[in-house]
Design an enzyme around this catalytic site. Structure first.
Site, PDB file in Angstrom:
ATOM      1  CG  HIS A  73      40.457 -39.236 -39.383  1.00  0.00           C
ATOM      2  ND1 HIS A  73      41.601 -39.929 -39.110  1.00  0.00           N
ATOM      3  CD2 HIS A  73      40.471 -39.007 -40.713  1.00  0.00           C
ATOM      4  CE1 HIS A  73      42.282 -40.138 -40.230  1.00  0.00           C
ATOM      5  NE2 HIS A  73      41.614 -39.578 -41.216  1.00  0.00           N
ATOM      6  CG  HIS A  74      35.975 -33.391 -36.360  1.00  0.00           C
ATOM      7  ND1 HIS A  74      36.632 -32.970 -37.501  1.00  0.00           N
ATOM      8  CD2 HIS A  74      34.835 -32.661 -36.285  1.00  0.00           C
ATOM      9  CE1 HIS A  74      35.908 -32.017 -38.074  1.00  0.00           C
ATOM     10  NE2 HIS A  74      34.828 -31.809 -37.365  1.00  0.00           N
ATOM     11  CE  LYS A  79      33.111 -33.770 -50.844  1.00  0.00           C
ATOM     12  NZ  LYS A  79      34.182 -33.808 -51.863  1.00  0.00           N
ATOM     13  CE  LYS A 103      37.473 -24.171 -47.968  1.00  0.00           C
ATOM     14  NZ  LYS A 103      37.898 -24.339 -49.374  1.00  0.00           N
ATOM     15  CE  LYS A 115      42.407 -28.413 -51.718  1.00  0.00           C
ATOM     16  NZ  LYS A 115      41.212 -27.608 -51.425  1.00  0.00           N
ATOM     17  CB  SER A 371      31.105 -31.295 -52.517  1.00  0.00           C
ATOM     18  OG  SER A 371      31.905 -31.032 -53.636  1.00  0.00           O
TER      19      SER A 371
HETATM   20  N1  GLU Z   1      38.342 -27.831 -53.840  1.00  0.00           N
HETATM   21  C1  GLU Z   1      37.231 -27.154 -53.264  1.00  0.00           C
HETATM   22  C2  GLU Z   1      37.650 -26.435 -51.987  1.00  0.00           C
HETATM   23  O1  GLU Z   1      38.793 -26.127 -51.813  1.00  0.00           O
HETATM   24  C3  GLU Z   1      36.041 -28.075 -53.075  1.00  0.00           C
HETATM   25  C4  GLU Z   1      36.225 -29.213 -52.148  1.00  0.00           C
HETATM   26  C5  GLU Z   1      35.087 -30.222 -52.119  1.00  0.00           C
HETATM   27  O2  GLU Z   1      34.089 -30.001 -52.789  1.00  0.00           O
HETATM   28  O3  GLU Z   1      35.233 -31.227 -51.438  1.00  0.00           O
HETATM   29  O4  GLU Z   1      36.848 -26.077 -51.186  1.00  0.00           O
END
Ligand code: GLU
Length: 480
Positions: A73-74, A79, A103, A115, A371
Protein backbone atom coordinates in the site's frame (compact mmCIF):
# COMPACT_ATOMS: atom_id res chain seq x y z
CA UNK A 1 -7.81 -13.89 -25.86
CA UNK A 2 -6.55 -14.34 -22.31
CA UNK A 3 -3.56 -12.46 -20.96
CA UNK A 4 -0.97 -15.24 -20.95
CA UNK A 5 -0.42 -18.54 -22.65
CA UNK A 6 -1.69 -22.02 -22.08
CA UNK A 7 1.52 -24.02 -22.44
CA UNK A 8 2.10 -26.87 -20.00
CA UNK A 9 4.44 -26.32 -17.07
CA UNK A 10 6.94 -28.58 -15.41
CA UNK A 11 6.23 -27.56 -11.81
CA UNK A 12 8.70 -28.71 -9.21
CA UNK A 13 6.76 -30.31 -6.31
CA UNK A 14 6.23 -28.24 -3.11
CA UNK A 15 8.13 -25.31 -4.55
CA UNK A 16 7.09 -22.05 -2.86
CA UNK A 17 6.95 -19.36 -5.52
CA UNK A 18 6.62 -16.67 -2.83
CA UNK A 19 9.78 -17.90 -1.06
CA UNK A 20 11.54 -17.82 -4.41
CA UNK A 21 10.63 -14.14 -4.78
CA UNK A 22 11.71 -13.47 -1.15
CA UNK A 23 15.04 -15.18 -1.85
CA UNK A 24 15.68 -12.91 -4.83
CA UNK A 25 14.60 -9.89 -2.78
CA UNK A 26 17.02 -10.76 0.06
CA UNK A 27 19.90 -11.15 -2.37
CA UNK A 28 19.30 -7.60 -3.63
CA UNK A 29 18.38 -6.06 -0.27
CA UNK A 30 21.94 -6.48 1.03
CA UNK A 31 23.01 -3.92 -1.59
CA UNK A 32 20.58 -1.27 -0.30
CA UNK A 33 20.83 1.11 2.66
CA UNK A 34 17.48 0.35 4.32
CA UNK A 35 17.16 -0.98 7.85
CA UNK A 36 15.78 -4.46 8.44
CA UNK A 37 12.33 -3.23 9.49
CA UNK A 38 11.72 -1.34 6.27
CA UNK A 39 12.93 -4.29 4.21
CA UNK A 40 10.62 -6.65 6.12
CA UNK A 41 7.71 -4.27 5.53
CA UNK A 42 8.42 -4.01 1.80
CA UNK A 43 8.56 -7.81 1.50
CA UNK A 44 5.37 -8.57 3.42
CA UNK A 45 1.93 -8.93 1.82
CA UNK A 46 -0.20 -6.16 3.39
CA UNK A 47 -3.69 -7.65 2.97
CA UNK A 48 -4.78 -11.12 1.95
CA UNK A 49 -8.40 -11.91 1.11
CA UNK A 50 -9.37 -15.53 0.73
CA UNK A 51 -12.92 -16.15 -0.45
CA UNK A 52 -15.22 -19.10 -0.85
CA UNK A 53 -18.55 -18.41 -2.50
CA UNK A 54 -21.33 -20.57 -3.95
CA UNK A 55 -22.31 -20.42 -7.62
CA UNK A 56 -25.07 -22.47 -9.22
CA UNK A 57 -23.56 -24.44 -12.10
CA UNK A 58 -26.20 -26.46 -13.96
CA UNK A 59 -28.33 -28.13 -11.27
CA UNK A 60 -25.54 -28.16 -8.66
CA UNK A 61 -24.06 -25.58 -6.33
CA UNK A 62 -20.29 -25.25 -6.62
CA UNK A 63 -18.12 -23.67 -3.94
CA UNK A 64 -15.56 -21.50 -5.69
CA UNK A 65 -12.25 -20.65 -4.03
CA UNK A 66 -10.68 -17.29 -4.87
CA UNK A 67 -8.10 -14.78 -3.64
CA UNK A 68 -7.06 -11.16 -3.85
CA UNK A 69 -3.73 -10.19 -2.35
CA UNK A 70 -2.64 -6.59 -1.92
CA UNK A 71 1.07 -6.79 -1.48
CA UNK A 72 1.89 -3.13 -0.94
CA UNK A 73 0.00 0.00 0.00
CA UNK A 74 3.01 2.33 -0.28
CA UNK A 75 1.22 3.80 -3.30
CA UNK A 76 -2.48 3.56 -4.06
CA UNK A 77 -4.35 2.14 -5.83
CA UNK A 78 -2.95 -1.39 -5.78
CA UNK A 79 -2.70 -2.95 -9.21
CA UNK A 80 -2.46 -6.41 -10.71
CA UNK A 81 -4.26 -9.00 -12.80
CA UNK A 82 -6.72 -11.75 -11.98
CA UNK A 83 -5.97 -15.26 -13.17
CA UNK A 84 -8.27 -18.21 -13.68
CA UNK A 85 -6.43 -21.48 -13.29
CA UNK A 86 -6.60 -24.72 -11.32
CA UNK A 87 -3.04 -23.95 -10.12
CA UNK A 88 -4.20 -20.85 -8.22
CA UNK A 89 -3.28 -20.99 -4.53
CA UNK A 90 -2.44 -18.43 -1.86
CA UNK A 91 1.32 -18.84 -2.22
CA UNK A 92 1.15 -18.21 -5.96
CA UNK A 93 -1.10 -15.16 -5.64
CA UNK A 94 1.17 -13.72 -2.91
CA UNK A 95 4.24 -14.17 -5.10
CA UNK A 96 2.56 -12.61 -8.13
CA UNK A 97 1.22 -9.70 -6.04
CA UNK A 98 4.69 -8.97 -4.70
CA UNK A 99 6.18 -9.10 -8.20
CA UNK A 100 3.59 -6.47 -9.19
CA UNK A 101 4.93 -4.06 -6.53
CA UNK A 102 8.47 -4.38 -7.86
CA UNK A 103 7.28 -4.29 -11.47
CA UNK A 104 5.36 -1.03 -10.98
CA UNK A 105 8.34 0.52 -9.19
CA UNK A 106 10.76 -0.43 -11.97
CA UNK A 107 8.67 1.12 -14.74
CA UNK A 108 7.70 4.14 -12.59
CA UNK A 109 4.00 3.34 -12.51
CA UNK A 110 2.64 4.86 -9.27
CA UNK A 111 0.80 1.82 -7.88
CA UNK A 112 1.28 -0.77 -5.15
CA UNK A 113 1.24 -4.42 -6.24
CA UNK A 114 -1.73 -6.80 -6.05
CA UNK A 115 -2.95 -9.99 -7.70
CA UNK A 116 -6.13 -12.03 -7.75
CA UNK A 117 -6.96 -15.57 -8.67
CA UNK A 118 -9.95 -17.86 -8.99
CA UNK A 119 -9.25 -21.58 -8.74
CA UNK A 120 -11.17 -22.77 -11.79
CA UNK A 121 -10.40 -24.16 -15.19
CA UNK A 122 -12.27 -21.66 -17.38
CA UNK A 123 -12.51 -24.27 -20.16
CA UNK A 124 -14.93 -26.27 -17.98
CA UNK A 125 -17.55 -23.48 -17.87
CA UNK A 126 -19.89 -21.84 -20.36
CA UNK A 127 -19.57 -18.07 -20.90
CA UNK A 128 -22.78 -17.64 -18.88
CA UNK A 129 -21.30 -19.59 -15.94
CA UNK A 130 -18.02 -17.68 -16.19
CA UNK A 131 -19.96 -14.43 -16.09
CA UNK A 132 -21.78 -15.54 -12.92
CA UNK A 133 -18.47 -16.52 -11.26
CA UNK A 134 -16.75 -13.29 -12.32
CA UNK A 135 -19.61 -11.04 -11.20
CA UNK A 136 -19.82 -12.83 -7.85
CA UNK A 137 -16.06 -12.47 -7.36
CA UNK A 138 -16.31 -8.75 -8.22
CA UNK A 139 -19.14 -8.19 -5.76
CA UNK A 140 -17.13 -9.98 -3.03
CA UNK A 141 -14.30 -7.52 -3.75
CA UNK A 142 -16.74 -4.58 -3.47
CA UNK A 143 -18.14 -5.93 -0.17
CA UNK A 144 -14.65 -6.12 1.32
CA UNK A 145 -13.52 -2.76 -0.15
CA UNK A 146 -10.90 -4.58 -2.23
CA UNK A 147 -11.68 -2.84 -5.51
CA UNK A 148 -12.05 0.76 -6.70
CA UNK A 149 -10.22 3.35 -8.83
CA UNK A 150 -8.36 4.62 -5.75
CA UNK A 151 -8.19 1.31 -3.86
CA UNK A 152 -7.28 -1.67 -6.01
CA UNK A 153 -7.57 -1.99 -9.79
CA UNK A 154 -7.56 -5.51 -11.30
CA UNK A 155 -6.61 -6.37 -14.89
CA UNK A 156 -6.36 -9.44 -17.14
CA UNK A 157 -3.90 -12.23 -16.40
CA UNK A 158 -3.61 -15.93 -17.28
CA UNK A 159 -7.05 -17.20 -18.32
CA UNK A 160 -8.82 -13.83 -18.32
CA UNK A 161 -9.22 -11.02 -20.87
CA UNK A 162 -11.25 -7.98 -21.87
CA UNK A 163 -14.56 -9.85 -21.55
CA UNK A 164 -14.02 -10.65 -17.85
CA UNK A 165 -12.84 -7.08 -17.21
CA UNK A 166 -16.03 -5.64 -18.69
CA UNK A 167 -18.12 -7.88 -16.39
CA UNK A 168 -16.10 -6.61 -13.42
CA UNK A 169 -16.49 -2.95 -14.47
CA UNK A 170 -20.22 -3.38 -14.93
CA UNK A 171 -20.68 -5.14 -11.58
CA UNK A 172 -18.70 -2.44 -9.80
CA UNK A 173 -20.57 0.42 -11.53
CA UNK A 174 -23.95 -1.08 -10.72
CA UNK A 175 -23.03 -1.43 -7.03
CA UNK A 176 -21.65 2.14 -6.90
CA UNK A 177 -24.24 4.23 -8.72
CA UNK A 178 -23.14 7.74 -9.61
CA UNK A 179 -19.43 7.08 -9.02
CA UNK A 180 -18.06 9.18 -11.87
CA UNK A 181 -14.70 7.38 -12.03
CA UNK A 182 -16.19 3.89 -11.79
CA UNK A 183 -14.61 2.74 -15.07
CA UNK A 184 -11.19 3.23 -13.49
CA UNK A 185 -11.89 0.28 -11.15
CA UNK A 186 -10.39 -2.22 -13.60
CA UNK A 187 -8.15 -2.07 -16.71
CA UNK A 188 -7.83 -4.20 -19.82
CA UNK A 189 -11.45 -3.43 -20.71
CA UNK A 190 -12.84 -3.48 -24.26
CA UNK A 191 -12.44 -0.10 -26.02
CA UNK A 192 -16.20 0.51 -25.98
CA UNK A 193 -16.19 0.06 -22.18
CA UNK A 194 -13.41 2.58 -21.49
CA UNK A 195 -10.42 0.48 -22.56
CA UNK A 196 -7.39 2.01 -24.23
CA UNK A 197 -6.08 1.15 -27.69
CA UNK A 198 -2.91 -0.93 -27.53
CA UNK A 199 -3.66 -2.65 -24.18
CA UNK A 200 -4.28 -6.10 -25.71
CA UNK A 201 -0.82 -6.38 -27.28
CA UNK A 202 0.92 -4.26 -24.62
CA UNK A 203 2.71 -7.02 -22.69
CA UNK A 204 4.00 -8.71 -25.85
CA UNK A 205 5.04 -5.38 -27.34
CA UNK A 206 6.83 -4.46 -24.11
CA UNK A 207 8.68 -7.79 -24.24
CA UNK A 208 9.78 -6.93 -27.77
CA UNK A 209 10.85 -3.35 -26.92
CA UNK A 210 12.79 -4.62 -23.88
CA UNK A 211 14.67 -7.39 -25.71
CA UNK A 212 15.32 -5.07 -28.65
CA UNK A 213 16.94 -2.59 -26.25
CA UNK A 214 19.15 -5.37 -24.82
CA UNK A 215 20.16 -6.28 -28.39
CA UNK A 216 20.86 -2.65 -29.24
CA UNK A 217 23.25 -2.23 -26.30
CA UNK A 218 26.69 -2.75 -27.86
CA UNK A 219 28.61 -3.69 -24.67
CA UNK A 220 26.00 -6.28 -23.63
CA UNK A 221 26.03 -7.92 -27.05
CA UNK A 222 29.83 -7.96 -27.08
CA UNK A 223 29.87 -9.73 -23.74
CA UNK A 224 27.68 -12.58 -25.00
CA UNK A 225 29.26 -12.71 -28.45
CA UNK A 226 26.28 -11.59 -30.55
CA UNK A 227 25.92 -8.85 -33.15
CA UNK A 228 23.92 -5.79 -32.14
CA UNK A 229 20.37 -5.36 -33.41
CA UNK A 230 17.30 -7.55 -33.41
CA UNK A 231 17.46 -8.41 -37.11
CA UNK A 232 18.43 -12.00 -37.83
CA UNK A 233 18.34 -13.09 -34.17
CA UNK A 234 16.93 -16.60 -33.75
CA UNK A 235 14.02 -16.67 -31.30
CA UNK A 236 12.08 -19.45 -29.55
CA UNK A 237 8.77 -18.52 -27.91
CA UNK A 238 7.17 -20.85 -25.38
CA UNK A 239 3.42 -20.23 -25.03
CA UNK A 240 1.23 -18.64 -27.68
CA UNK A 241 -1.32 -16.89 -25.48
CA UNK A 242 -1.72 -13.15 -25.52
CA UNK A 243 1.85 -12.39 -24.39
CA UNK A 244 3.72 -15.03 -26.41
CA UNK A 245 1.68 -14.54 -29.57
CA UNK A 246 2.10 -10.78 -29.68
CA UNK A 247 5.77 -10.93 -28.71
CA UNK A 248 6.41 -13.49 -31.50
CA UNK A 249 4.53 -11.30 -33.96
CA UNK A 250 6.58 -8.18 -33.11
CA UNK A 251 9.87 -10.12 -33.30
CA UNK A 252 8.83 -11.57 -36.67
CA UNK A 253 7.64 -8.21 -38.08
CA UNK A 254 10.93 -6.60 -37.10
CA UNK A 255 13.24 -9.06 -38.80
CA UNK A 256 14.01 -11.65 -36.11
CA UNK A 257 13.76 -15.34 -37.12
CA UNK A 258 11.22 -17.34 -35.15
CA UNK A 259 12.89 -20.78 -35.12
CA UNK A 260 10.77 -22.47 -32.42
CA UNK A 261 7.29 -22.29 -30.94
CA UNK A 262 5.84 -24.32 -28.08
CA UNK A 263 2.36 -24.89 -26.72
CA UNK A 264 0.99 -27.49 -24.33
CA UNK A 265 0.49 -30.11 -27.08
CA UNK A 266 4.15 -29.94 -28.17
CA UNK A 267 6.56 -27.74 -30.06
CA UNK A 268 7.86 -27.14 -33.57
CA UNK A 269 11.31 -26.09 -34.77
CA UNK A 270 12.65 -24.92 -38.10
CA UNK A 271 16.13 -23.38 -38.26
CA UNK A 272 15.16 -21.49 -41.44
CA UNK A 273 12.33 -19.75 -39.59
CA UNK A 274 8.58 -20.04 -39.07
CA UNK A 275 5.94 -17.62 -40.34
CA UNK A 276 4.08 -16.81 -37.11
CA UNK A 277 0.89 -15.79 -38.95
CA UNK A 278 0.77 -19.04 -40.92
CA UNK A 279 1.56 -21.16 -37.85
CA UNK A 280 -1.27 -19.56 -35.87
CA UNK A 281 -3.68 -20.13 -38.79
CA UNK A 282 -2.49 -23.75 -39.02
CA UNK A 283 -3.05 -24.30 -35.29
CA UNK A 284 -6.53 -22.79 -35.51
CA UNK A 285 -7.45 -25.20 -38.29
CA UNK A 286 -5.82 -28.39 -36.97
CA UNK A 287 -5.99 -27.72 -33.23
CA UNK A 288 -2.26 -28.34 -32.83
CA UNK A 289 1.19 -26.97 -33.68
CA UNK A 290 2.43 -30.47 -34.48
CA UNK A 291 3.11 -31.61 -38.07
CA UNK A 292 3.43 -28.01 -39.30
CA UNK A 293 4.88 -28.30 -42.82
CA UNK A 294 8.68 -28.08 -42.96
CA UNK A 295 9.16 -28.06 -39.15
CA UNK A 296 10.51 -30.70 -36.79
CA UNK A 297 8.01 -31.94 -34.16
CA UNK A 298 9.03 -31.83 -30.51
CA UNK A 299 6.58 -34.08 -28.66
CA UNK A 300 7.69 -33.01 -25.19
CA UNK A 301 6.74 -29.32 -25.28
CA UNK A 302 9.34 -28.25 -22.67
CA UNK A 303 12.18 -29.61 -24.83
CA UNK A 304 11.45 -26.94 -27.45
CA UNK A 305 13.13 -24.44 -25.11
CA UNK A 306 16.36 -26.49 -25.27
CA UNK A 307 16.83 -26.08 -29.04
CA UNK A 308 19.46 -23.92 -30.72
CA UNK A 309 18.57 -20.18 -30.66
CA UNK A 310 19.81 -16.75 -29.54
CA UNK A 311 16.74 -15.60 -27.61
CA UNK A 312 14.31 -17.68 -25.55
CA UNK A 313 11.00 -16.15 -24.46
CA UNK A 314 9.14 -18.27 -21.89
CA UNK A 315 5.70 -16.65 -22.03
CA UNK A 316 3.38 -19.05 -20.23
CA UNK A 317 3.45 -19.97 -16.54
CA UNK A 318 5.99 -20.06 -13.71
CA UNK A 319 8.83 -22.55 -13.07
CA UNK A 320 9.11 -23.91 -16.61
CA UNK A 321 12.88 -23.47 -16.54
CA UNK A 322 14.16 -25.15 -13.42
CA UNK A 323 17.14 -27.06 -12.00
CA UNK A 324 16.12 -30.00 -14.18
CA UNK A 325 16.46 -28.35 -17.59
CA UNK A 326 18.33 -25.04 -17.15
CA UNK A 327 21.74 -26.47 -18.06
CA UNK A 328 20.38 -27.59 -21.44
CA UNK A 329 19.07 -24.13 -22.45
CA UNK A 330 21.22 -22.81 -25.30
CA UNK A 331 19.84 -19.26 -25.62
CA UNK A 332 22.19 -16.41 -24.70
CA UNK A 333 19.28 -14.10 -23.92
CA UNK A 334 16.35 -15.35 -21.85
CA UNK A 335 13.49 -12.86 -21.81
CA UNK A 336 10.91 -13.59 -19.13
CA UNK A 337 7.58 -12.88 -20.85
CA UNK A 338 5.74 -14.82 -18.12
CA UNK A 339 5.87 -14.10 -14.40
CA UNK A 340 8.45 -16.31 -12.67
CA UNK A 341 9.25 -18.74 -15.52
CA UNK A 342 12.72 -19.39 -14.03
CA UNK A 343 13.21 -20.86 -10.57
CA UNK A 344 16.06 -19.26 -8.54
CA UNK A 345 18.16 -22.39 -9.25
CA UNK A 346 17.63 -22.06 -12.99
CA UNK A 347 18.45 -18.37 -12.79
CA UNK A 348 21.76 -19.16 -11.11
CA UNK A 349 22.68 -21.86 -13.64
CA UNK A 350 21.92 -19.60 -16.61
CA UNK A 351 23.77 -16.61 -15.17
CA UNK A 352 26.80 -18.84 -14.50
CA UNK A 353 26.66 -19.91 -18.14
CA UNK A 354 27.01 -16.21 -19.04
CA UNK A 355 23.49 -15.75 -20.43
CA UNK A 356 21.57 -12.49 -19.99
CA UNK A 357 18.37 -13.18 -18.09
CA UNK A 358 15.99 -10.25 -18.64
CA UNK A 359 13.74 -10.41 -15.57
CA UNK A 360 9.94 -10.62 -15.60
CA UNK A 361 9.41 -7.65 -13.32
CA UNK A 362 10.95 -5.46 -16.02
CA UNK A 363 10.31 -7.31 -19.25
CA UNK A 364 6.60 -8.04 -18.91
CA UNK A 365 5.76 -4.68 -17.35
CA UNK A 366 4.26 -3.46 -20.64
CA UNK A 367 0.84 -4.72 -19.55
CA UNK A 368 0.72 -2.74 -16.34
CA UNK A 369 2.30 0.30 -18.01
CA UNK A 370 -0.50 0.49 -20.55
CA UNK A 371 -3.01 -0.30 -17.78
CA UNK A 372 -1.72 2.84 -16.11
CA UNK A 373 -2.45 4.78 -19.32
CA UNK A 374 -5.95 3.27 -19.41
CA UNK A 375 -6.57 4.26 -15.78
CA UNK A 376 -5.39 7.83 -16.55
CA UNK A 377 -7.74 7.90 -19.54
CA UNK A 378 -10.63 6.75 -17.34
CA UNK A 379 -9.94 9.39 -14.70
CA UNK A 380 -9.52 12.16 -17.27
CA UNK A 381 -12.58 11.05 -19.25
CA UNK A 382 -10.92 11.88 -22.56
CA UNK A 383 -9.33 9.78 -25.30
CA UNK A 384 -5.58 10.30 -25.73
CA UNK A 385 -4.92 12.44 -28.81
CA UNK A 386 -8.34 14.07 -28.82
CA UNK A 387 -6.98 17.49 -27.86
CA UNK A 388 -3.76 17.57 -29.86
CA UNK A 389 -4.06 15.41 -32.99
CA UNK A 390 -5.48 18.10 -35.26
CA UNK A 391 -3.26 20.78 -33.73
CA UNK A 392 -0.11 18.73 -34.51
CA UNK A 393 -1.29 18.05 -38.04
CA UNK A 394 -1.85 21.76 -38.68
CA UNK A 395 1.58 22.60 -37.23
CA UNK A 396 3.27 19.92 -39.35
CA UNK A 397 1.49 21.21 -42.41
CA UNK A 398 2.72 24.75 -41.77
CA UNK A 399 6.32 23.57 -41.25
CA UNK A 400 6.17 21.43 -44.39
CA UNK A 401 4.76 24.22 -46.53
CA UNK A 402 7.40 26.66 -45.23
CA UNK A 403 10.23 24.21 -46.02
CA UNK A 404 8.76 23.50 -49.47
CA UNK A 405 8.46 27.24 -50.10
CA UNK A 406 12.06 27.88 -49.02
CA UNK A 407 13.58 25.01 -51.00
CA UNK A 408 11.28 25.09 -54.02
CA UNK A 409 10.96 21.28 -53.75
CA UNK A 410 7.92 19.13 -52.96
CA UNK A 411 7.73 15.90 -50.93
CA UNK A 412 5.84 12.85 -52.27
CA UNK A 413 2.26 12.12 -51.16
CA UNK A 414 3.45 9.22 -48.97
CA UNK A 415 6.05 11.44 -47.33
CA UNK A 416 3.41 14.14 -46.84
CA UNK A 417 1.07 11.72 -45.06
CA UNK A 418 3.91 10.51 -42.81
CA UNK A 419 5.13 13.99 -41.89
CA UNK A 420 1.65 15.45 -41.35
CA UNK A 421 0.34 12.63 -39.16
CA UNK A 422 -0.78 13.82 -35.72
CA UNK A 423 -0.81 11.21 -32.94
CA UNK A 424 -3.79 8.89 -32.46
CA UNK A 425 -4.40 7.19 -29.13
CA UNK A 426 -2.57 4.04 -30.20
CA UNK A 427 0.49 6.04 -31.36
CA UNK A 428 0.73 7.74 -27.97
CA UNK A 429 0.27 4.48 -26.09
CA UNK A 430 2.98 2.74 -28.15
CA UNK A 431 5.41 5.62 -27.77
CA UNK A 432 4.74 5.91 -24.02
CA UNK A 433 5.40 2.18 -23.71
CA UNK A 434 8.53 2.28 -25.86
CA UNK A 435 9.96 5.15 -23.85
CA UNK A 436 9.20 3.33 -20.59
CA UNK A 437 10.83 0.08 -21.68
CA UNK A 438 13.97 1.82 -22.98
CA UNK A 439 14.30 4.12 -19.95
CA UNK A 440 13.80 1.36 -17.39
CA UNK A 441 16.30 -0.97 -19.08
CA UNK A 442 18.99 1.66 -18.70
CA UNK A 443 18.01 2.32 -15.07
CA UNK A 444 18.51 -1.37 -14.35
CA UNK A 445 21.79 -1.45 -16.29
CA UNK A 446 23.05 1.55 -14.30
CA UNK A 447 22.20 -0.24 -11.08
CA UNK A 448 24.09 -3.32 -12.34
CA UNK A 449 27.19 -1.24 -13.12
CA UNK A 450 27.06 0.74 -9.88
CA UNK A 451 26.67 -2.16 -7.48
CA UNK A 452 29.91 -4.07 -7.20
CA UNK A 453 29.43 -7.79 -7.01
CA UNK A 454 26.00 -7.78 -8.63
CA UNK A 455 26.21 -9.94 -11.74
CA UNK A 456 22.63 -10.38 -12.89
CA UNK A 457 19.83 -8.16 -14.13
CA UNK A 458 17.24 -9.57 -11.74
CA UNK A 459 19.21 -8.52 -8.66
CA UNK A 460 19.88 -5.15 -10.29
CA UNK A 461 16.16 -4.73 -11.04
CA UNK A 462 15.27 -5.68 -7.46
CA UNK A 463 17.75 -3.08 -6.16
CA UNK A 464 16.03 -0.39 -8.29
CA UNK A 465 12.62 -1.47 -7.02
CA UNK A 466 13.62 -1.73 -3.35
CA UNK A 467 15.23 1.72 -3.49
CA UNK A 468 12.06 3.30 -4.88
CA UNK A 469 9.63 1.49 -2.54
CA UNK A 470 11.95 2.04 0.46
CA UNK A 471 12.12 5.78 -0.17
CA UNK A 472 8.33 5.91 -0.51
CA UNK A 473 7.99 4.21 2.91
CA UNK A 474 10.47 6.62 4.45
CA UNK A 475 8.62 9.58 2.99
CA UNK A 476 5.28 8.24 4.16
CA UNK A 477 6.70 8.09 7.67
CA UNK A 478 6.28 5.04 9.83
CA UNK A 479 3.49 5.09 12.43
CA UNK A 480 5.14 5.71 15.84
N1 GLU B 1 -1.47 -9.29 -15.39
C1 GLU B 1 -0.50 -8.38 -15.91
C2 GLU B 1 0.81 -8.50 -15.15
O1 GLU B 1 1.08 -9.51 -14.56
C3 GLU B 1 -1.03 -6.96 -15.98
C4 GLU B 1 -1.39 -6.33 -14.70
C5 GLU B 1 -2.09 -4.98 -14.81
O2 GLU B 1 -2.25 -4.49 -15.91
O3 GLU B 1 -2.49 -4.46 -13.77
O4 GLU B 1 1.63 -7.65 -15.20
Amino acid sequence: MSETATAATAQAPHYSFFHGVERNFDKAASHTRFEKGILEQIKACNSILQMKFPVRIGDKIEVIEAFRVQHSHHKLPCKGGIRYSMDVNQDEVMALASLMTYKCAIVNVPFGGAKGGIKINPKNYTPFELEKITRRYASELVKKNFIGPGIDVPAPDYGTGAREMSWIADTYASLKPGEVDALGCVTGKPIAQGGVRGRTEATGLGVFYGVREVCNTVEDMKRIGLNTGIEGKRVIVQGLGNVGYHAAKFFYDNGAIIVGLAEYEGGIYNERGLDIYKVVEYRKTTGSLLNYPGAINIKNSAETMEQECDILIPAALENVVNAGNAARIKAKIIGEGANGPLTPEADEILNKKGAIVVPDMYLNAGGVTVSYFEWLKNLSHVRFGRMDKRFSENQNNTILKTVEGLTGKKVTDTERTLIMHGPDEVDLVYSGLEDTMIGSYHEIRESLLQNNGVQDMRTAAFICAINKVGVAYEELGIFP
